[in-house]
Write a protein that holds these residues in place. Structure first.
Motif, PDB file in Angstrom:
ATOM      1  N   ARG A   1       0.973  -1.339   0.036  1.00 34.18           N
ATOM      2  CA  ARG A   1      -0.001   0.099  -0.097  1.00 34.18           C
ATOM      3  C   ARG A   1       0.887   1.186  -0.010  1.00 34.18           C
ATOM      4  N   ARG A   2       1.814   1.153   0.774  1.00 33.16           N
ATOM      5  CA  ARG A   2       2.807   2.389   0.938  1.00 33.16           C
ATOM      6  C   ARG A   2       3.513   2.657  -0.550  1.00 33.16           C
TER       7      ARG A   2
ATOM      8  N   LYS B   1       1.034   4.051  -2.805  1.00 31.98           N
ATOM      9  CA  LYS B   1       0.772   5.486  -2.755  1.00 31.98           C
ATOM     10  C   LYS B   1       1.954   6.274  -3.321  1.00 31.98           C
TER      11      LYS B   1
ATOM     12  N   SER C   1       1.665   6.648  -7.081  1.00 32.96           N
ATOM     13  CA  SER C   1       0.227   7.379  -7.341  1.00 32.96           C
ATOM     14  C   SER C   1       0.704   8.728  -7.344  1.00 32.96           C
ATOM     15  N   THR C   2       1.481   9.098  -6.026  1.00 32.06           N
ATOM     16  CA  THR C   2       1.694  10.482  -5.834  1.00 32.06           C
ATOM     17  C   THR C   2       3.016  10.818  -6.511  1.00 32.06           C
TER      18      THR C   2
END
Length: 151
Positions: A37-38, A41, A44-45
């Motif tokens: 998940r990290r 993220k 995606s950022t």
């Protein structure tokens, strides 16, 4: 934006991008799901923009590396765009950087040998549009390459 766990994951990932997600999670001290998940993220950022293969161009027969500092005719509209588009069509040009100051652009290119470089320079580089001045800097040694970020 990034906490200590994110930074730890990035340091480990940067050191070995081929690491399995399970090993990365274990070394970072988080669960596989949390690690995934990290990473997602950060992708995606835009913190992580991708993973790339680093190919040793010398192993492929390229022995010469040259930096060309280029000054363009800035009185011509779209000189940067036109020049950059044409330079991108030269396969031996590995990188194009733009600058503020006297030098407008720097091209990094490779050649198999000096004869190949001379041919590239005469036939492909000097024919690029809007060049006012060009200076060639022959690379002798890479003292520090693409290092890791201090995360």
């Amino acid at each position: 934006m990034l906490d200590d766990t994110d930074r730890r994951i990035l340091r480990l990932y940067q050191a070995d991008p081929s690491i399995s997600s399970a090993d990365l999670a274990e070394r970072a001290g988080v669960s596989s799901g949390a690690c995934w998940r990290r990473l997602e993220k950060m992708r995606s950022t835009g913190v992580i923009n991708g993973v790339q293969a680093v190919i040793d161009w010398r192993a492929l027969g390229y022995e010469v590396e040259v930096s060309l500092r280029v000054v363009l005719d800035k009185t011509i509209p779209n000189a940067f765009e036109t020049f950059s588009a044409a330079a991108r069509d030269v396969p031996e040009v590995l990188e194009i950087q733009s600058f503020l100051g006297r030098v407008d652009l720097r091209l990094s290119l490779i050649a198999r040998d000096m004869a190949h470089y001379q041919k590239l320079y005469r036939e492909r580089i000097l024919t690029l549009p809007h060049i006012v001045d060009i200076e060639a800097l022959m690379h002798v040694a890479r003292i520090q390459g693409q290092g890791t970020l201090p995360i």
